[in-house]
Motif scaffolding. Structure first.
Motif, PDB file in Angstrom:
ATOM      1  N   ASP A  20       0.734  -1.249  -0.072  1.00 23.30           N
ATOM      2  CA  ASP A  20       0.000  -0.084   0.050  1.00 23.30           C
ATOM      3  C   ASP A  20       0.907   1.233   0.128  1.00 23.30           C
ATOM      4  O   ASP A  20       0.380   2.291  -0.555  1.00 23.30           O
ATOM      5  N   LYS A  21       1.897   0.935   0.639  1.00 16.18           N
ATOM      6  CA  LYS A  21       2.787   2.250   0.953  1.00 16.18           C
ATOM      7  C   LYS A  21       3.425   2.840  -0.494  1.00 16.18           C
ATOM      8  O   LYS A  21       4.170   3.819  -0.731  1.00 16.18           O
ATOM      9  N   ILE A  22       3.497   2.013  -1.560  1.00 10.27           N
ATOM     10  CA  ILE A  22       3.901   2.079  -2.733  1.00 10.27           C
ATOM     11  C   ILE A  22       3.055   2.383  -3.938  1.00 10.27           C
ATOM     12  O   ILE A  22       3.420   2.296  -5.129  1.00 10.27           O
ATOM     13  N   SER A  23       1.710   2.813  -3.550  1.00 13.38           N
ATOM     14  CA  SER A  23       0.729   3.221  -4.481  1.00 13.38           C
ATOM     15  C   SER A  23       1.251   4.373  -5.521  1.00 13.38           C
ATOM     16  O   SER A  23       0.434   4.297  -6.365  1.00 13.38           O
ATOM     17  N   GLY A  24       2.188   5.276  -5.079  1.00 13.36           N
ATOM     18  CA  GLY A  24       2.724   6.115  -6.079  1.00 13.36           C
ATOM     19  C   GLY A  24       3.714   5.895  -6.940  1.00 13.36           C
ATOM     20  O   GLY A  24       4.152   6.392  -7.631  1.00 13.36           O
ATOM     21  N   ALA A  25       4.121   4.464  -6.789  1.00  9.50           N
ATOM     22  CA  ALA A  25       5.212   3.890  -7.803  1.00  9.50           C
ATOM     23  C   ALA A  25       4.644   3.419  -9.155  1.00  9.50           C
ATOM     24  O   ALA A  25       3.532   3.424  -8.960  1.00  9.50           O
ATOM     25  N   ASP A  26       5.498   2.814  -9.757  1.00  8.63           N
ATOM     26  CA  ASP A  26       4.978   2.229 -11.281  1.00  8.63           C
ATOM     27  C   ASP A  26       4.808   0.745 -11.269  1.00  8.63           C
ATOM     28  O   ASP A  26       3.930   0.266 -11.596  1.00  8.63           O
TER      29      ASP A  26
END
Ligand code: DX5
Ligand code: ZN
Length: 218
Positions: A20-26
């Motif tokens: 969830d923490k990396i939802s801004g990643a690709d």
């Protein structure tokens, strides 16, 4: 410019929250290690299946295993949208890449720091991504090997010359202090483990890496 956090050093007991923490990643980069190709054992298909179920972004499976010819297709079935195997381990890399693509996933070829990429430049169109390892594979938290940068440039130039959209990925020691060097050399896909998961705010770390890489867009 694509940011692909590696969950290798995340808290795997809380996989869904960590993803969830990396939802801004690709992409979510999932490192599979078999204790044969590399001196470390991580996880296999069940964890990739779980990651696929909970990840807000597609799964990028990095197979650091012997006999990828036998195992890689199962990672596509497990839900990985990109499957990368090592040149040093594959018996028939072209056949395997075609099989992965035929199943609907992106096919990646990884080369260790000491493995030349030259033999593959004529075959670039067979792959969607070339992963230039910037550490010896096996562990997170190792320092970035900057001598790999000419190889990154070699792949980028060969792809440009052929008019291919090949992604060039770097993996190992990628952080706010090394990502620009890799981007300038021609990389467009950045795997970062500790730089994301050891940061106080993983989402913020992803945004910062992206900002730095975008600043080097050529
Ligand atoms: C190393 C793995 C990497 C690793 C990167 O063998 O392929 O994906 O998780 O970790 P950092 O970013 O900490 O070097
Ligand atoms: Zn990796």
């Amino acid at each position: 410019m694509l940011i692909s956090p590696s969950i290798l050093n995340s808290d795997i007991g809380r996989l869904a929250e960590e993803l969830d923490k990396i939802s801004g990643a690709d992409w979510a980069h999932v490192d599979v290690m078999d204790n044969h190709f590399v001196p470390n054992l991580s996880w296999g298909l069940p964890v990739v299946e779980a990651a696929k179920r909970y990840s807000p972004v597609p799964i990028d499976a990095h197979l650091m295993i012997t006999d990828p010819d036998r195992w890689a297709p199962a990672y596509v079935e497990a839900g990985a949208a990109s499957v990368t195997f090592h040149a040093e381990a594959a018996a028939a890399p072209i056949r395997l890449a075609r099989e992965i693509r035929g199943m609907g996933a992106r096919a990646g070829l990884a080369v260790n720091p000491a493995t030349p990429v030259t033999p593959y430049l004529e075959l670039l169109d067979e792959f969607d991504m070339i992963l230039c390892m910037t550490v010896e594979p096996g562990f997170g938290g190792q320092p970035f090997i900057e001598q790999v940068m000419p190889k990154v440039t070699q792949v980028r130039e060969a792809a440009d010359k052929k008019g291919l959209q090949t992604w060039v990925q770097v993996d190992g020691g990628v952080s706010a202090s090394t990502i620009e060097m890799a981007a300038r050399a021609g990389a467009n896909n950045f795997v970062a483990g500790s730089a994301v998961y050891k940061a106080d705010d993983a989402g913020e770390a992803v945004a910062e890496l992206r900002r730095l890489a975008e600043g080097c867009r050529h």
